[in-house]
Design a protein around this motif. Sequence first.
Motif, PDB file in Angstrom:
ATOM      1  N   THR A 149      42.291 -23.431 -11.435  1.00  0.00           N
ATOM      2  CA  THR A 149      41.925 -23.827 -10.077  1.00  0.00           C
ATOM      3  C   THR A 149      42.999 -24.727  -9.475  1.00  0.00           C
ATOM      4  N   PRO A 150      43.462 -24.420  -8.269  1.00  0.00           N
ATOM      5  CA  PRO A 150      44.374 -25.335  -7.576  1.00  0.00           C
ATOM      6  C   PRO A 150      43.559 -26.391  -6.815  1.00  0.00           C
ATOM      7  N   ASP A 202      37.543 -24.533 -19.367  1.00  0.00           N
ATOM      8  CA  ASP A 202      36.638 -23.568 -20.000  1.00  0.00           C
ATOM      9  C   ASP A 202      35.176 -23.915 -19.725  1.00  0.00           C
ATOM     10  N   GLN A 203      34.894 -24.539 -18.625  1.00  0.00           N
ATOM     11  CA  GLN A 203      33.573 -24.980 -18.186  1.00  0.00           C
ATOM     12  C   GLN A 203      33.152 -26.317 -18.806  1.00  0.00           C
ATOM     13  N   SER A 204      33.943 -26.850 -19.759  1.00  0.00           N
ATOM     14  CA  SER A 204      33.626 -28.168 -20.310  1.00  0.00           C
ATOM     15  C   SER A 204      34.869 -29.037 -20.473  1.00  0.00           C
ATOM     16  N   ASP A 205      35.933 -28.493 -21.029  1.00  0.00           N
ATOM     17  CA  ASP A 205      37.174 -29.241 -21.235  1.00  0.00           C
ATOM     18  C   ASP A 205      38.241 -28.756 -20.267  1.00  0.00           C
ATOM     19  N   ALA A 206      39.099 -29.687 -19.840  1.00  0.00           N
ATOM     20  CA  ALA A 206      40.102 -29.350 -18.831  1.00  0.00           C
ATOM     21  C   ALA A 206      41.482 -29.883 -19.198  1.00  0.00           C
ATOM     22  N   LEU A 259      36.869 -33.082 -11.380  1.00  0.00           N
ATOM     23  CA  LEU A 259      36.338 -33.162 -12.743  1.00  0.00           C
ATOM     24  C   LEU A 259      34.881 -33.616 -12.724  1.00  0.00           C
ATOM     25  N   ASP A 260      34.588 -34.627 -11.922  1.00  0.00           N
ATOM     26  CA  ASP A 260      33.230 -35.143 -11.822  1.00  0.00           C
ATOM     27  C   ASP A 260      32.279 -34.090 -11.244  1.00  0.00           C
ATOM     28  N   ALA A 261      32.684 -33.441 -10.179  1.00  0.00           N
ATOM     29  CA  ALA A 261      31.829 -32.446  -9.522  1.00  0.00           C
ATOM     30  C   ALA A 261      31.514 -31.255 -10.429  1.00  0.00           C
ATOM     31  N   HIS A 262      32.445 -30.935 -11.332  1.00  0.00           N
ATOM     32  CA  HIS A 262      32.254 -29.784 -12.213  1.00  0.00           C
ATOM     33  C   HIS A 262      31.898 -30.190 -13.645  1.00  0.00           C
ATOM     34  N   ARG A 263      31.685 -31.486 -13.826  1.00  0.00           N
ATOM     35  CA  ARG A 263      31.297 -32.031 -15.142  1.00  0.00           C
ATOM     36  C   ARG A 263      32.267 -31.608 -16.240  1.00  0.00           C
ATOM     37  N   LEU A 264      33.543 -31.805 -15.951  1.00  0.00           N
ATOM     38  CA  LEU A 264      34.597 -31.444 -16.900  1.00  0.00           C
ATOM     39  C   LEU A 264      35.164 -32.694 -17.550  1.00  0.00           C
TER      40      LEU A 264
END
Length: 95
Positions: free
Chosen positions: A5-6, A20-24, A39-44
């Motif tokens: 994601t940009p 990967d839906q959890s780690d970034a 990161l906060d909005a997607h809980r990453l």
Amino acid sequence: MLTLTPIPAFSDNYIWVLHDQSDALAVDPGDAAPLLAYLDAHRLRLRAVLITHCHADHVGGLPALLQQQPHLRIVGPSTLEIATEPVGNGQTVSA
């Protein structure tokens, strides 16, 4: 599955986030605020940062990120003093 994601930063730049839906992994976080919001909005959970070169618009967000995660993995050029894993031309990095 991995997602790339940009995230817009400044008026003419992006921070790239691979997750990967959890780690970034973030690439060139010149501004921490939009990255942290994403990161906060997607809980990453930010696991590592990759720096492609040492210009301010690519490394400027590192101090704020390190305030939140003092032991953050930072992979970047050997000239970047803050890199936890300095690399040079032709070297590879593993997860």
